[in-house]
Every structure is written in C-alpha cells, then in structure tokens.
Design a protein around this motif. Sequence first.
Motif, PDB file in Angstrom:
ATOM      1  N   ASP A 219       0.803  -1.229   0.000  1.00 49.50           N
ATOM      2  CA  ASP A 219       0.000   0.000   0.000  1.00 49.50           C
ATOM      3  C   ASP A 219       0.837   1.280   0.000  1.00 49.50           C
ATOM      4  O   ASP A 219       0.360   2.334   0.397  1.00 49.50           O
TER       5      ASP A 219
ATOM      6  N   HIS B 253       3.169  -5.202   3.277  1.00 48.42           N
ATOM      7  CA  HIS B 253       2.160  -5.981   4.006  1.00 48.42           C
ATOM      8  C   HIS B 253       1.953  -7.347   3.339  1.00 48.42           C
ATOM      9  O   HIS B 253       1.592  -7.414   2.150  1.00 48.42           O
TER      10      HIS B 253
ATOM     11  N   HIS C 202       0.515  -6.069  13.861  1.00 49.11           N
ATOM     12  CA  HIS C 202       1.451  -6.275  12.748  1.00 49.11           C
ATOM     13  C   HIS C 202       2.784  -6.813  13.278  1.00 49.11           C
ATOM     14  O   HIS C 202       3.331  -6.294  14.246  1.00 49.11           O
TER      15      HIS C 202
ATOM     16  N   ARG D  30      -8.502 -10.852   1.164  1.00 51.74           N
ATOM     17  CA  ARG D  30      -8.556  -9.396   0.962  1.00 51.74           C
ATOM     18  C   ARG D  30      -9.533  -8.962  -0.128  1.00 51.74           C
ATOM     19  O   ARG D  30     -10.170  -7.913  -0.016  1.00 51.74           O
TER      20      ARG D  30
ATOM     21  N   SER E 212      -5.959  -2.930   0.030  1.00 50.72           N
ATOM     22  CA  SER E 212      -5.994  -2.639   1.463  1.00 50.72           C
ATOM     23  C   SER E 212      -6.848  -1.398   1.722  1.00 50.72           C
ATOM     24  O   SER E 212      -7.261  -0.696   0.790  1.00 50.72           O
ATOM     25  N   ARG E 213      -7.097  -1.137   2.990  1.00 51.04           N
ATOM     26  CA  ARG E 213      -7.887   0.042   3.353  1.00 51.04           C
ATOM     27  C   ARG E 213      -7.207   1.320   2.884  1.00 51.04           C
ATOM     28  O   ARG E 213      -7.864   2.325   2.620  1.00 51.04           O
ATOM     29  N   THR E 214      -5.883   1.290   2.788  1.00 49.20           N
ATOM     30  CA  THR E 214      -5.152   2.472   2.308  1.00 49.20           C
ATOM     31  C   THR E 214      -5.607   2.870   0.898  1.00 49.20           C
ATOM     32  O   THR E 214      -5.694   4.057   0.581  1.00 49.20           O
TER      33      THR E 214
ATOM     34  N   TRP F  67      -6.925 -12.562  10.340  1.00 50.87           N
ATOM     35  CA  TRP F  67      -5.614 -12.632   9.700  1.00 50.87           C
ATOM     36  C   TRP F  67      -4.873 -13.863  10.201  1.00 50.87           C
ATOM     37  O   TRP F  67      -5.480 -14.772  10.759  1.00 50.87           O
TER      38      TRP F  67
ATOM     39  N   ARG G 263       0.563   1.636  18.701  1.00 45.14           N
ATOM     40  CA  ARG G 263      -0.613   1.912  17.867  1.00 45.14           C
ATOM     41  C   ARG G 263      -1.842   1.099  18.262  1.00 45.14           C
ATOM     42  O   ARG G 263      -2.967   1.437  17.888  1.00 45.14           O
TER      43      ARG G 263
ATOM     44  N   HIS H 133       5.033   5.385   3.648  1.00 46.77           N
ATOM     45  CA  HIS H 133       4.128   4.867   2.601  1.00 46.77           C
ATOM     46  C   HIS H 133       4.146   5.732   1.346  1.00 46.77           C
ATOM     47  O   HIS H 133       3.963   5.213   0.255  1.00 46.77           O
TER      48      HIS H 133
HETATM   49  P1  AMP Z   1      -5.445  -3.180   5.901  1.00 43.74           P
HETATM   50  O1  AMP Z   1      -4.223  -4.062   5.926  1.00 43.74           O
HETATM   51  O2  AMP Z   1      -6.225  -3.289   4.621  1.00 43.74           O
HETATM   52  O3  AMP Z   1      -6.334  -3.371   7.117  1.00 43.74           O
HETATM   53  O4  AMP Z   1      -4.952  -1.679   5.925  1.00 43.74           O
HETATM   54  C1  AMP Z   1      -4.123  -1.238   6.962  1.00 43.74           C
HETATM   55  C2  AMP Z   1      -3.344  -0.005   6.516  1.00 43.74           C
HETATM   56  O5  AMP Z   1      -4.174   1.137   6.594  1.00 43.74           O
HETATM   57  C3  AMP Z   1      -2.168   0.297   7.424  1.00 43.74           C
HETATM   58  O6  AMP Z   1      -1.039  -0.440   7.031  1.00 43.74           O
HETATM   59  C4  AMP Z   1      -1.968   1.766   7.190  1.00 43.74           C
HETATM   60  O7  AMP Z   1      -1.195   1.961   6.020  1.00 43.74           O
HETATM   61  C5  AMP Z   1      -3.364   2.257   6.931  1.00 43.74           C
HETATM   62  N1  AMP Z   1      -3.971   2.871   8.136  1.00 43.74           N
HETATM   63  C6  AMP Z   1      -4.625   2.253   9.126  1.00 43.74           C
HETATM   64  N2  AMP Z   1      -5.043   3.145  10.052  1.00 43.74           N
HETATM   65  C7  AMP Z   1      -4.631   4.362   9.629  1.00 43.74           C
HETATM   66  C8  AMP Z   1      -4.752   5.696  10.125  1.00 43.74           C
HETATM   67  N3  AMP Z   1      -5.402   5.970  11.250  1.00 43.74           N
HETATM   68  N4  AMP Z   1      -4.190   6.687   9.399  1.00 43.74           N
HETATM   69  C9  AMP Z   1      -3.548   6.447   8.234  1.00 43.74           C
HETATM   70  N5  AMP Z   1      -3.399   5.196   7.723  1.00 43.74           N
HETATM   71  C10 AMP Z   1      -3.934   4.182   8.405  1.00 43.74           C
END
Ligand code: AMP
Length: 293
Positions: A17, A42, A78, A102, A136-138, A173, A197, A253
């Motif tokens: 991401d 990731h 993580h 995913r 990913s959420r990013t 996961w 975190r 990132h």
């Molecule tokens: P995922 O693996 O799809 O759940 O996405 C997780 C990723 O989202 C993390 O590795 C970060 O890059 C990003 N992320 C999660 N929380 C935040 C946050 N509060 N602010 C910015 N990026 C975040």
Amino acid sequence: MTILLNADLHCHSVVSDGTLTPEQLAARAHANGVQLWALTDHDEIGGQRRAAAAAHALGLDYLSGVEISVSFADTTVHIVGLGFDMEDAQLAQGLQDTRGGRGERAQEIGRQLAQVGIKDAYEGALKYVGNPELISRTHFARHLVDSGVCRDTSEVFRRFLTEGHPGYVPHRWACLSDAVRWIREAGGMAVIAHPGRYRFTPTEEYALFSEFSQHGGGGVEVVTGSHMPSEYPIYAAMAQEFGLAASRGSDFHSPDESHTDLGALPDLPGQLTPVWELLEDRILRAPASPAAH
Ligand code: AMP
Ligand code: MN
Ligand code: MN
Ligand code: MN
C-alpha cells in the motif's frame, strides 16, 4: 555494528500500500542517508528481489523484510519479519494464505460504503492498487481523498473503515504463533511493529509481549514513524523487560501522506540492543564500490 547506524527497517512500496516502487524507495532511502534498509510490504515479499538489487546498485546494505497482519485479542497486530530467506516456501505459502481474504473483504467494504451514499468505492480503490492480491484500506483511503469525500487519509480513518464506522469489515488474519514461526523457520527475526498503535489494555499488551516472546519473537519497534516520541521510552523499557532487541523504521508509505520520511528518525535509545546487531550475518551487503580515482 553501532546503535548509531542509520537503519530504516520498515516501509511500503506499490507491491502493498505504498505509492513508490521498490527502486524509488531505495533511491530515496540512499539520498536520505540510510545505511541499512528493509522494504516491509504488508503480507507480501514480491518486491524483495527488486529492493535488494536496487539497494545494492546504490551501495546500500539490505535486510529482507515483510509486515504480517495477525489477529490477536480481537485486534489486528502487525509483525515485521527481517533477515529471512526470500525463497522460503513455508513463508511464501503463509503469506499467500494471509492475503487470501482481501478481495472479498474489499468488496464488502465497497458495499458498506454504498449504504452511506458513497458509490463505486471498490472500483475507485482498485485504481490505486499496484498488486491485485493486496487491496488494502489504504487504497480506499486514497480514493476517498482524491474523490473529495475526505480532506486527508487521517480523516478517512476517523470517519470510515475503522471499528464503529461505515466500511469496517472485521477480518481474520494469521495467528501470532504461525507468523512468528514462518519468519523464524525462514531464518529471520520476528519484531512487534509499532506496539503503541494498538488500543490494548495493559493486560492485553502484556499478553502480546509474553506470548510473542514465548513463540520465539526477537524484537520490538521502539523508534518508528508510527510512535509519538513520548512512546519511545515506554517501549524501550518493554524491550528491556522482555529481553527483546529494538528496531527502528519510518513506516513510510508515500511522499504525500507520510509524516516521517525514510531515514529521518532519531537514533534508538543507547541502552538497547539493535536488531541489526543480532542480524549481522543476515544482512545482504552491497558489493564494495570501485575505488574512486
Ligand atoms: P489493511 O491491511 O487493509 O487493514 O490496511 C491497513 C493499513 O491502513 C495500514 O497499514 C496503514 O497503512 C493504513 N492505516 C490504518 N489506520 C490508519 C490511520 N489511522 N491513518 C492512516 N493510515 C492508516
Ligand atoms: Mn500500510
Ligand atoms: Mn503496520
Ligand atoms: Mn507498515
């Protein structure tokens, strides 16, 4: 190896991401004075050969890296792996299994966002994805910013995609013991990423550190772009209490999103054992550069 080495052992490329290629990250790390670098995408090691080759072309020493998503006490934790054999079959299979859900999760995120009036977010997020197995959420966050729904990615994660907000899809996961074992049996060291975190109670956090140590985990990130400076001494003390080595990494990132650039962190507190001291024989050394003349 000294504790004062400029080591940056946590960052992301387009293979997960991040927004830069492994080659662009190597160049940026080198330009910023990094002396030992690891790319830690990731759940994916597809960028490792490129990263090592690019680092070596610049005279930069390299450690293999990955950041594995783990479920622990109903929280996503993580675990960074460093210095493993990039060709290890068990690690590759474990990561492939971890990536597995995913795609469906992302479609469900899209459906939830549609319910609050944000249409076609899945299709929008896909446009930012560099690796089809690693949505990913990013990527959703970038789409929501660029389409004007939110001002920046931190607003996205405050309003969406996180627990209690639209677009949060719980996901199972890897388990902690498996992630640590894949890394160790591939010859590497497992490291708890950015412990500050997680929103753990003290009891849960203690359980994470104890179980991680019992499984053979070796290190913890103390100085990271994902910690506030006030958290450095807290996790330095935890490293000492649990006999863990300490790691340092920006978690970079993107030039547009990341507050901490590659190589720009303070040094580790002096009393700690840096992970690179224990990983000395796992470091892929850059070939000696030709003598200047
Ligand atoms: P995922 O693996 O799809 O759940 O996405 C997780 C990723 O989202 C993390 O590795 C970060 O890059 C990003 N992320 C999660 N929380 C935040 C946050 N509060 N602010 C910015 N990026 C975040
Ligand atoms: Mn990330
Ligand atoms: Mn992380
Ligand atoms: Mn990361």
